[in-house]
Design an enzyme around this catalytic site. Structure first.
Site, short mmCIF file in Angstrom:
data_model
loop_
_atom_site.label_atom_id
_atom_site.label_comp_id
_atom_site.label_asym_id
_atom_site.label_seq_id
_atom_site.Cartn_x
_atom_site.Cartn_y
_atom_site.Cartn_z
N GLU A 1 8.57 -2.56 18.71
CA GLU A 1 8.91 -3.43 17.58
C GLU A 1 8.95 -2.65 16.27
O GLU A 1 8.20 -2.95 15.34
CB GLU A 1 7.86 -4.54 17.45
CG GLU A 1 7.65 -5.38 18.69
CD GLU A 1 6.43 -6.31 18.58
OE1 GLU A 1 5.59 -6.11 17.70
OE2 GLU A 1 6.35 -7.23 19.39
N TYR B 1 -0.50 -1.73 -2.50
CA TYR B 1 -1.15 -0.72 -1.65
C TYR B 1 -1.36 0.61 -2.36
O TYR B 1 -1.78 1.59 -1.73
CB TYR B 1 -0.29 -0.42 -0.41
CG TYR B 1 0.26 -1.62 0.32
CD1 TYR B 1 -0.58 -2.53 0.94
CD2 TYR B 1 1.63 -1.82 0.41
CE1 TYR B 1 -0.05 -3.62 1.62
CE2 TYR B 1 2.16 -2.91 1.09
CZ TYR B 1 1.30 -3.81 1.69
OH TYR B 1 1.82 -4.88 2.36
N GLY C 1 4.97 0.27 13.85
CA GLY C 1 4.02 1.13 13.14
C GLY C 1 4.47 2.56 12.92
O GLY C 1 3.75 3.35 12.30
N CYS D 1 3.92 -9.32 -16.65
CA CYS D 1 2.73 -9.42 -17.48
C CYS D 1 1.46 -9.17 -16.68
O CYS D 1 0.63 -10.08 -16.50
CB CYS D 1 2.70 -10.79 -18.14
SG CYS D 1 4.17 -11.00 -19.13
N GLU D 2 1.33 -7.99 -16.15
CA GLU D 2 0.14 -7.59 -15.40
C GLU D 2 -0.01 -6.09 -15.56
O GLU D 2 0.99 -5.35 -15.43
CB GLU D 2 0.32 -7.84 -13.89
CG GLU D 2 0.65 -9.24 -13.51
CD GLU D 2 -0.35 -9.86 -12.56
OE1 GLU D 2 -1.38 -9.24 -12.25
OE2 GLU D 2 -0.09 -11.00 -12.15
N GLY E 1 9.98 -1.53 12.58
CA GLY E 1 10.59 -2.15 11.40
C GLY E 1 10.90 -1.06 10.39
O GLY E 1 12.03 -0.64 10.22
N ARG E 2 9.84 -0.57 9.75
CA ARG E 2 9.97 0.43 8.69
C ARG E 2 10.81 1.64 9.12
O ARG E 2 11.65 2.12 8.36
CB ARG E 2 8.57 0.91 8.31
CG ARG E 2 8.54 1.89 7.15
CD ARG E 2 7.14 2.51 7.01
NE ARG E 2 6.06 1.60 7.18
CZ ARG E 2 5.46 0.92 6.19
NH1 ARG E 2 5.83 1.12 4.96
NH2 ARG E 2 4.48 0.10 6.45
N TYR F 1 10.17 -3.60 3.52
CA TYR F 1 9.11 -4.25 2.74
C TYR F 1 9.37 -4.14 1.24
O TYR F 1 8.45 -4.05 0.44
CB TYR F 1 7.73 -3.69 3.12
CG TYR F 1 7.48 -3.78 4.61
CD1 TYR F 1 7.32 -5.00 5.23
CD2 TYR F 1 7.46 -2.62 5.41
CE1 TYR F 1 7.12 -5.10 6.60
CE2 TYR F 1 7.27 -2.71 6.79
CZ TYR F 1 7.11 -3.95 7.37
OH TYR F 1 6.92 -4.04 8.73
#
Ligand code: LLP
Length: 402
Positions: free
Chosen positions: A269, A308, A236, A334-335, A271-272, A364
């Site tokens: 732990e 997000y 986190g 196409c969005e 990650g980012r 991510y």
């Protein structure tokens, strides 16, 4: 020194001109800097060194095998959530005794396989899961290490999709039930309950959030007289996307003394924090259409802005100068939700065919990419000692019908 910097008006990554890589490999592509990954890992390690923790890199942030090997050589363990991640961690040479397995929905075959591969522990998320692990362990005639993941009911003050420590979230076990399981340990004869696990959310920008959760843990452990040999604090820890965030040292200072009180073995732990700032996504401008800058990367390549509303700085590979305009950088999908950056200042001299770099996409980014619109997943390039190397090839059309 900054990882990505302009030299003679061109963007460089650790000594390599990014534009040359983009011409050679084609766009879009992900580009990572090895020095940056190593230095982030070492910064993390140094900040918490007095705890002698086990640092289990969270593979979900980016599980490219070459990056995993770098981290393994630095001494990292692994936080995994699937057999795919177990396969990659072992393939990278990460020792099983440094692997922890999280996730609310572990399947029987996953538990069985992880036990057979001798991982260090399971972070267990329900009483039913604990029962199942006990049953499988019994069949395999093994004793298995587990930590109970507590849902500490703490407000992590982050995006609601990545907040995991609140009571309303699906993660972890409530305090009362954790206490009950500890008292009822004897019903799980094949399990060593080593201690507790928390993971409060991702991109947490307030050190107090950890402090509050750890104080709750300490009170609980004392009140219930529970023996905790291992405490896993989860990940986190934030990186700077737009607004400045506290340093990893700030986080360490605010929790180290609390953690020392417990005299437990500590696991982290991250990650980012390790890989997020070490990568960029390189894309080419296809069309200029009023305020829209249509590029060749889309939400299937980088989902964070669409999912997000996440901010990623976007810079041209040619150093901007002169007049500017405000534009929306959008992809070919196409969005209407397919955007990479809204209302960004870009040089008026920007032309079709120019390259842009979307920054801080090492975590991510690729790991959340997909084949939506039947697009091929991107290549990944690693720069190390001023040399670039393809560490994942661009997919081929044949991969779409495999
Ligand atoms: N441990 C557990 C149990 C986790 O669930 C996670 C992330 C981590 C560690 C690593 O968290 P980190 O240090 O990277 O914050 N896709 C989202 C982030 C989702 C994080 C999910 N769990 C994003 O792009 O922001």
């Amino acid at each position: 020194m900054e990882l990505f910097f302009y030299y003679k008006n061109s963007l460089y990554c650790e000594g390599v001109k990014v534009g040359e890589i983009a011409e050679k490999i084609g766009t879009p592509c992900y580009l990572y800097g090895k020095n940056s990954i190593c230095s982030q890992y070492r910064k993390f390690e140094k900040a918490f060194s007095t705890l002698f923790p086990l640092i289990c890199y969270s593979l979900k942030a980016n599980s490219n095998l070459s990056l995993l090997k770098i981290l393994k050589n630095l001494g990292a363990g692994a936080d995994i959530v699937s057999l795919g991640e177990l396969f990659l961690a072992l393939k990278a040479g990460i020792p099983p005794e440094k692997i922890v397995f999280a996730g609310v929905g572990k399947r029987e075959e996953e538990i069985k396989e992880a036990i057979k591969k001798n991982i260090y522990l399971f972070n267990v998320e329900s009483a039913s899961e604990l029962k199942l692990i006990n049953k499988i362990a019994s069949k395999l005639n093994r004793r298995v290490n587990c930590n109970l993941r507590v849902n500490p009911d703490v407000e992590p003050k982050t995006h609601r999709y990545v907040a995991t420590g609140r009571k309303e979230s699906k993660f972890g076990i409530g305090w009362k039930e954790v206490a009950k399981i500890f008292k009822d340990k004897a019903s799980f004869p094949k399990i060593n309950i080593l201690g507790l696990h928390i993971h409060l959310g991702s991109q947490i920008t307030f050190p107090e959030v950890y402090q509050i959760a750890i104080k709750k843990l300490i009170n609980f452990i004392r009140k219930e007289r529970i023996k905790v040999d291992v405490l896993d604090i989860g990940g986190g820890f934030p990186i700077q996307y737009e607004k400045k965030v506290p340093s990893i040292k700030d986080f360490a200072i605010s929790i180290i003394s609390l953690l020392k009180e417990l005299r437990a073995k500590i696991i982290f732990e991250p990650g980012r924090y390790i890989v997020g700032g070490s990568g960029i996504l390189v894309t080419r401008v296809l069309y200029l259409k009023g305020k829209f800058v249509v590029v060749d990367a889309g939400l299937n390549d980088l989902l964070r802005p669409s999912l997000y509303g996440a901010y990623h700085e976007i810079v041209p590979l040619k150093k901007p100068s002169g007049k500017s305009f405000i534009g929306n950088i959008v992809g070919p999908i196409c969005e209407s939700g397919d955007f990479l950056g809204k209302n960004r200042r870009l040089p008026l001299s920007l032309k079709e065919g120019d390259f842009l770099a979307i920054k801080d996409t090492g975590a991510y980014g690729f790991s959340m990419s997909s084949n939506y619109n039947s697009r091929l997943r991107l290549p990944e390039i690693l720069v190390s000692q001023a040399k670039d190397r393809v560490i994942r090839e661009r997919e081929k059309y044949a991969d779409l019908i495999r």
